[in-house]
Motif scaffolding. Structure first.
Motif, PDB file in Angstrom:
ATOM      1  N   PHE A  71     -24.603 -26.834  53.029  1.00  0.00           N
ATOM      2  CA  PHE A  71     -25.100 -25.798  51.743  1.00  0.00           C
ATOM      3  C   PHE A  71     -25.734 -24.993  52.906  1.00  0.00           C
ATOM      4  O   PHE A  71     -26.223 -25.233  54.034  1.00  0.00           O
ATOM      5  CB  PHE A  71     -26.124 -26.270  51.082  1.00  0.00           C
ATOM      6  CG  PHE A  71     -25.599 -27.116  50.031  1.00  0.00           C
ATOM      7  CD1 PHE A  71     -25.083 -26.678  48.723  1.00  0.00           C
ATOM      8  CD2 PHE A  71     -25.260 -28.595  50.053  1.00  0.00           C
ATOM      9  CE1 PHE A  71     -24.407 -27.353  47.656  1.00  0.00           C
ATOM     10  CE2 PHE A  71     -24.752 -29.332  49.105  1.00  0.00           C
ATOM     11  CZ  PHE A  71     -24.181 -28.659  47.934  1.00  0.00           C
ATOM     12  N   GLU A  72     -25.780 -23.711  52.419  1.00  0.00           N
ATOM     13  CA  GLU A  72     -26.417 -22.598  53.440  1.00  0.00           C
ATOM     14  C   GLU A  72     -27.983 -22.789  53.945  1.00  0.00           C
ATOM     15  O   GLU A  72     -28.290 -22.216  54.765  1.00  0.00           O
ATOM     16  CB  GLU A  72     -26.302 -21.283  52.520  1.00  0.00           C
ATOM     17  CG  GLU A  72     -27.204 -20.887  51.247  1.00  0.00           C
ATOM     18  CD  GLU A  72     -26.851 -19.889  50.361  1.00  0.00           C
ATOM     19  OE1 GLU A  72     -25.634 -19.181  50.936  1.00  0.00           O
ATOM     20  OE2 GLU A  72     -27.351 -19.422  49.592  1.00  0.00           O
ATOM     21  N   ASN A  73     -28.457 -23.790  53.224  1.00  0.00           N
ATOM     22  CA  ASN A  73     -30.133 -24.158  53.303  1.00  0.00           C
ATOM     23  C   ASN A  73     -29.935 -25.278  54.481  1.00  0.00           C
ATOM     24  O   ASN A  73     -31.084 -25.755  55.121  1.00  0.00           O
ATOM     25  CB  ASN A  73     -30.849 -24.451  52.275  1.00  0.00           C
ATOM     26  CG  ASN A  73     -30.462 -25.651  51.867  1.00  0.00           C
ATOM     27  OD1 ASN A  73     -29.552 -26.361  52.093  1.00  0.00           O
ATOM     28  ND2 ASN A  73     -31.201 -25.729  50.577  1.00  0.00           N
ATOM     29  N   GLY A  74     -28.868 -25.587  55.043  1.00  0.00           N
ATOM     30  CA  GLY A  74     -28.505 -26.828  56.008  1.00  0.00           C
ATOM     31  C   GLY A  74     -28.588 -28.242  55.390  1.00  0.00           C
ATOM     32  O   GLY A  74     -28.179 -29.067  55.995  1.00  0.00           O
ATOM     33  N   THR A  75     -28.663 -28.258  53.968  1.00  0.00           N
ATOM     34  CA  THR A  75     -28.679 -29.542  53.358  1.00  0.00           C
ATOM     35  C   THR A  75     -27.267 -30.094  53.355  1.00  0.00           C
ATOM     36  O   THR A  75     -26.104 -29.170  53.021  1.00  0.00           O
ATOM     37  CB  THR A  75     -29.005 -29.526  51.876  1.00  0.00           C
ATOM     38  OG1 THR A  75     -30.572 -28.991  51.848  1.00  0.00           O
ATOM     39  CG2 THR A  75     -28.940 -30.876  51.302  1.00  0.00           C
ATOM     40  N   GLU A  76     -26.879 -31.381  53.578  1.00  0.00           N
ATOM     41  CA  GLU A  76     -25.755 -31.798  53.626  1.00  0.00           C
ATOM     42  C   GLU A  76     -25.579 -33.053  52.485  1.00  0.00           C
ATOM     43  O   GLU A  76     -26.288 -33.797  52.282  1.00  0.00           O
ATOM     44  CB  GLU A  76     -25.212 -32.416  55.028  1.00  0.00           C
ATOM     45  CG  GLU A  76     -25.242 -31.526  56.102  1.00  0.00           C
ATOM     46  CD  GLU A  76     -24.802 -32.118  57.407  1.00  0.00           C
ATOM     47  OE1 GLU A  76     -24.092 -32.855  57.499  1.00  0.00           O
ATOM     48  OE2 GLU A  76     -25.100 -31.410  58.335  1.00  0.00           O
ATOM     49  N   TYR A  77     -24.376 -33.008  51.913  1.00  0.00           N
ATOM     50  CA  TYR A  77     -24.056 -34.029  50.905  1.00  0.00           C
ATOM     51  C   TYR A  77     -22.735 -34.425  51.013  1.00  0.00           C
ATOM     52  O   TYR A  77     -21.486 -33.735  51.286  1.00  0.00           O
ATOM     53  CB  TYR A  77     -24.571 -33.499  49.359  1.00  0.00           C
ATOM     54  CG  TYR A  77     -24.487 -34.436  48.518  1.00  0.00           C
ATOM     55  CD1 TYR A  77     -25.602 -35.170  48.189  1.00  0.00           C
ATOM     56  CD2 TYR A  77     -23.205 -34.617  47.418  1.00  0.00           C
ATOM     57  CE1 TYR A  77     -25.694 -36.219  47.259  1.00  0.00           C
ATOM     58  CE2 TYR A  77     -23.421 -35.412  46.534  1.00  0.00           C
ATOM     59  CZ  TYR A  77     -24.655 -36.333  46.371  1.00  0.00           C
ATOM     60  OH  TYR A  77     -24.467 -37.185  45.270  1.00  0.00           O
ATOM     61  N   ASP A  78     -22.426 -35.821  50.467  1.00  0.00           N
ATOM     62  CA  ASP A  78     -21.048 -36.484  50.659  1.00  0.00           C
ATOM     63  C   ASP A  78     -20.699 -36.681  49.211  1.00  0.00           C
ATOM     64  O   ASP A  78     -21.386 -37.529  48.713  1.00  0.00           O
ATOM     65  CB  ASP A  78     -21.003 -37.592  51.678  1.00  0.00           C
ATOM     66  CG  ASP A  78     -20.998 -37.275  53.106  1.00  0.00           C
ATOM     67  OD1 ASP A  78     -20.465 -36.272  53.340  1.00  0.00           O
ATOM     68  OD2 ASP A  78     -21.424 -38.131  53.801  1.00  0.00           O
ATOM     69  N   LEU A  79     -19.668 -36.357  48.776  1.00  0.00           N
ATOM     70  CA  LEU A  79     -19.140 -37.180  47.605  1.00  0.00           C
ATOM     71  C   LEU A  79     -18.012 -37.881  48.044  1.00  0.00           C
ATOM     72  O   LEU A  79     -16.841 -37.376  48.590  1.00  0.00           O
ATOM     73  CB  LEU A  79     -18.473 -35.661  46.747  1.00  0.00           C
ATOM     74  CG  LEU A  79     -19.265 -34.887  46.234  1.00  0.00           C
ATOM     75  CD1 LEU A  79     -18.637 -33.532  45.624  1.00  0.00           C
ATOM     76  CD2 LEU A  79     -20.314 -35.421  45.115  1.00  0.00           C
ATOM     77  N   SER A  80     -18.126 -39.180  47.895  1.00  0.00           N
ATOM     78  CA  SER A  80     -17.479 -40.113  48.370  1.00  0.00           C
ATOM     79  C   SER A  80     -16.477 -40.856  47.217  1.00  0.00           C
ATOM     80  O   SER A  80     -16.919 -40.512  45.782  1.00  0.00           O
ATOM     81  CB  SER A  80     -18.116 -41.367  49.027  1.00  0.00           C
ATOM     82  OG  SER A  80     -19.035 -41.964  48.372  1.00  0.00           O
ATOM     83  N   GLY A  81     -15.297 -41.489  47.439  1.00  0.00           N
ATOM     84  CA  GLY A  81     -14.701 -42.043  46.502  1.00  0.00           C
ATOM     85  C   GLY A  81     -13.704 -41.018  45.511  1.00  0.00           C
ATOM     86  O   GLY A  81     -13.298 -41.227  44.535  1.00  0.00           O
ATOM     87  N   GLN A  82     -13.439 -39.908  46.121  1.00  0.00           N
ATOM     88  CA  GLN A  82     -12.725 -38.772  45.417  1.00  0.00           C
ATOM     89  C   GLN A  82     -11.023 -39.161  45.456  1.00  0.00           C
ATOM     90  O   GLN A  82     -10.650 -39.482  46.730  1.00  0.00           O
ATOM     91  CB  GLN A  82     -13.099 -37.487  46.117  1.00  0.00           C
ATOM     92  CG  GLN A  82     -14.316 -37.296  45.940  1.00  0.00           C
ATOM     93  CD  GLN A  82     -15.079 -37.204  44.598  1.00  0.00           C
ATOM     94  OE1 GLN A  82     -14.643 -36.693  43.829  1.00  0.00           O
ATOM     95  NE2 GLN A  82     -16.154 -38.099  44.429  1.00  0.00           N
TER      96      GLN A  82
END
Length: 117
Positions: free
Chosen positions: A51-62
């Protein structure tokens, strides 16, 4: 007098089925899924979002289909927030307008792990 002895036949003409024109979103979704055609349908992927604020997130199992859906929404400039429900019933709201990097990578399956050993 042979005119009255001829048997009538019914001729049914089939009209060619009209293909529904795909929306730009559906075309994009099919194209993205096509990029992953080398993978079998059981292959799962992880979508890594930054994200533009530097936060990272993983959506696994797609699946390929869900990768196509998410990437196409991002590519089409979807402005709304969508809900993504994970298998454990937890929902995650993601504002794709705030995502600056979206990376898709195949997950290792148990077969891949056996081949590596």
């Amino acid at each position: 007098m042979g005119l009255f002895h001829k048997k009538a036949t019914n001729v049914v003409t089939e009209e060619p089925e009209q293909k529904k024109e795909l929306s730009p979103f559906e075309k994009s979704e099919q194209q993205v899924v096509g990029f992953y055609s080398d993978f079998d349908n059981e292959q799962l992927f992880t979508i890594h979002l930054v994200f533009e604020n530097g936060t990272e997130y993983d959506l696994s199992g797609q699946t390929k289909k869900s990768v196509g859906w998410i990437v196409s929404h991002k590519n089409s400039g979807t402005k709304g927030i969508f809900q993504y429900a994970t298998n454990d019933g937890v929902g995650v709201g993601i504002d794709l307008r705030k995502v600056i990097i979206l990376t898709v990578k195949p997950e290792e399956t148990s077969k891949d792990e056996e081949d590596a050993a």
